[in-house]
Design an enzyme around this catalytic site. Sequence first.
Site, PDB file in Angstrom:
ATOM      1  N   ASP A  97       0.894  -1.160   0.000  1.00 29.88           N
ATOM      2  CA  ASP A  97       0.000   0.000   0.000  1.00 29.88           C
ATOM      3  C   ASP A  97       0.925   1.200   0.000  1.00 29.88           C
ATOM      4  O   ASP A  97       1.633   1.432   0.988  1.00 29.88           O
ATOM      5  CB  ASP A  97      -0.888   0.014   1.254  1.00 29.88           C
ATOM      6  CG  ASP A  97      -1.865   1.185   1.218  1.00 29.88           C
ATOM      7  OD1 ASP A  97      -1.459   2.282   0.781  1.00 29.88           O
ATOM      8  OD2 ASP A  97      -3.025   1.012   1.606  1.00 29.88           O
ATOM      9  N   HIS A  98       0.940   1.932  -1.093  1.00 30.31           N
ATOM     10  CA  HIS A  98       2.002   2.939  -1.224  1.00 30.31           C
ATOM     11  C   HIS A  98       1.882   4.052  -0.173  1.00 30.31           C
ATOM     12  O   HIS A  98       2.826   4.785   0.053  1.00 30.31           O
ATOM     13  CB  HIS A  98       2.100   3.488  -2.649  1.00 30.31           C
ATOM     14  CG  HIS A  98       1.063   4.509  -2.991  1.00 30.31           C
ATOM     15  ND1 HIS A  98      -0.183   4.179  -3.429  1.00 30.31           N
ATOM     16  CD2 HIS A  98       1.091   5.859  -2.958  1.00 30.31           C
ATOM     17  CE1 HIS A  98      -0.867   5.281  -3.642  1.00 30.31           C
ATOM     18  NE2 HIS A  98      -0.127   6.332  -3.376  1.00 30.31           N
TER      19      HIS A  98
ATOM     20  N   HIS B 166      -5.792   2.905   1.562  1.00 30.10           N
ATOM     21  CA  HIS B 166      -5.080   4.107   2.012  1.00 30.10           C
ATOM     22  C   HIS B 166      -5.713   4.757   3.255  1.00 30.10           C
ATOM     23  O   HIS B 166      -5.025   5.076   4.220  1.00 30.10           O
ATOM     24  CB  HIS B 166      -5.014   5.145   0.889  1.00 30.10           C
ATOM     25  CG  HIS B 166      -4.474   4.587  -0.401  1.00 30.10           C
ATOM     26  ND1 HIS B 166      -3.526   3.604  -0.438  1.00 30.10           N
ATOM     27  CD2 HIS B 166      -4.740   4.886  -1.697  1.00 30.10           C
ATOM     28  CE1 HIS B 166      -3.233   3.315  -1.702  1.00 30.10           C
ATOM     29  NE2 HIS B 166      -3.962   4.075  -2.484  1.00 30.10           N
TER      30      HIS B 166
HETATM   31  C1  BG6 Z   1      -4.093   5.098  -5.932  1.00 38.54           C
HETATM   32  C2  BG6 Z   1      -5.474   5.219  -6.509  1.00 38.54           C
HETATM   33  O1  BG6 Z   1      -3.984   3.907  -5.185  1.00 38.54           O
HETATM   34  O2  BG6 Z   1      -3.831   6.202  -5.080  1.00 38.54           O
HETATM   35  C3  BG6 Z   1      -5.599   6.531  -7.269  1.00 38.54           C
HETATM   36  O3  BG6 Z   1      -5.745   4.127  -7.373  1.00 38.54           O
HETATM   37  C4  BG6 Z   1      -5.199   7.705  -6.414  1.00 38.54           C
HETATM   38  O4  BG6 Z   1      -6.921   6.711  -7.771  1.00 38.54           O
HETATM   39  C5  BG6 Z   1      -3.855   7.454  -5.744  1.00 38.54           C
HETATM   40  O5  BG6 Z   1      -5.123   8.844  -7.246  1.00 38.54           O
HETATM   41  C6  BG6 Z   1      -3.574   8.517  -4.722  1.00 38.54           C
HETATM   42  O6  BG6 Z   1      -2.259   8.387  -4.279  1.00 38.54           O
HETATM   43  P1  BG6 Z   1      -1.459   9.660  -3.780  1.00 38.54           P
HETATM   44  O7  BG6 Z   1      -0.149   9.107  -3.307  1.00 38.54           O
HETATM   45  O8  BG6 Z   1      -1.331  10.575  -4.961  1.00 38.54           O
HETATM   46  O9  BG6 Z   1      -2.275  10.259  -2.691  1.00 38.54           O
END
Ligand code: BG6
Length: 512
Positions: free
Chosen positions: A198-199, A261
Amino acid sequence: MNEAGAAIAASVARRARTADPCSFVIFGASGDLTQRLLIPALYNLAVDGLLPDAFCIIGVARTPRSHEGFRADLEKGLRAFAKRDIDDAVAAKLFACVCYFQGEAEDPKTYERLRQELERLEQARGTKGNRLFYLATPPVAFAPISIRLAQSGLARESNGAWRRIIIEKPFGTDLASARTLNHQLLEVLDEHQIYRIDHYLGKETVQNILVLRFANGLFEPIWNRDHIDHVQITVTEALTVEHRGKFYDSTGALRDMVPNHLFQLLSLVAMEPPARFEANAVRAGKAELLDATQVENEAEALRNGVRAQYTAGSIANRAVSDYRKAQDVRPDSTTETYVALKLMIDNWRWAGVPFYLRTGKALRAQNTEVAIKFKQAPFAMFRATPIDRLAQNFLILGIQPDECISLQFNAKVPGPTITLSGVGMTFKYEDYFQVAPSTGYETLIYDCMIGDAILFQRADGIEAGWSVVQPFIDAWRHAGAQGLATYPAGSEGPKEADELLARDGRRWRPIG
Ligand code: BG6
């Protein structure tokens, strides 16, 4: 930038050990993720001296192409997407480790050939048989590739060599499919080999939530129902659905953002202190927290959830058309591009404290933050400022675009009368530490290469997350278009989300 902070950050970076020797095998290597994120992250790790010398990258994809052509494409991607200046020598050394491997993921022969290629490279590079398989593929391929890797013996750990698999998101599309995927993976692999990414957990400020709570004596004593009125978790984006209509329209904001997230943020903010800062203890604490966050049934979900879709509007003076007119979106789509939820956590620490979560696309600004609202002072001692005019005490953990921690409180306005005004104290990461730009994937890849799973999700955490959102998925599927609100692109969101808080006598913080 603060010099002491920069020196501390530099010394911490110097003390990190180089990752284990290994082969880094990317399935789905010709996709966007490899170019945009994986290669830039590996490049940043190389610049920081964290990649081992005994290393190789093998890109696996369907289309026949040469090693040189593949390397050239990756290099083009690196130069386009890297947020740091490129050091040609480091880039050349990295690309010298890259090979291309053509193969169909469904074909068992691919894995036999891949074994030969890996064994050859392992000899040539001295990678000690350690293998990291990165599944940068569409989700339908996660289980079949993992099963083939296991059946072919490529993922079997032996003679001290580790074999690990990173699985990208989305991990399932609901509770049942997440359970099935976990089951399929755990039938052929051990949990310790599976790294579900989960990034958000790669973001420094997200990792800092636990440090803030558990490395300071200051916050934890007041981190509970006695002192906290409510918590707002916000992840808004100014981006529209862009070219991702096909994926997004069958996914929606709830599935795309919440069980992963937003729930990472929720569980880090609300979990009990783990016994140790160690993968299993931390992940058990997070899963337990989500287990306590259950929504009874669909009726409760309908009461405590708002979903909405954006209509035409403008964001930063750019005209945006209706979500339903976006490329690859069905003209009668009922997919939500915004959700707001009120969740209650049934445990001793949080009973009675609402957690309000919201996320959406095409909003006025990008803003990811956790805002903790403390209870009001109990009575109005200062006659010139009645209690309802006191500034609210918020502790704000800013995650993006501003990485900061900020505390809002009341102070006396200088002058002859006791008049109060809301003021703030803010700690900004960039002012204190020298923060090198990153993709957010560096820590995650590095941690997997050193076998630290603390920032990855375990099967129970994933399933606990899906089980919280499942009543919302079911309730909204049954309701169809009924109850789907709208909001103009570029706004703060639908009025129904404001009403969700207004019902409790509260309101959202402005989003940017
Ligand atoms: C991704 C989603 O996991 O996370 C995207 O699929 C979203 O829709 C993105 O834009 C948001 O990531 P960050 O790091 O830009 O908040």
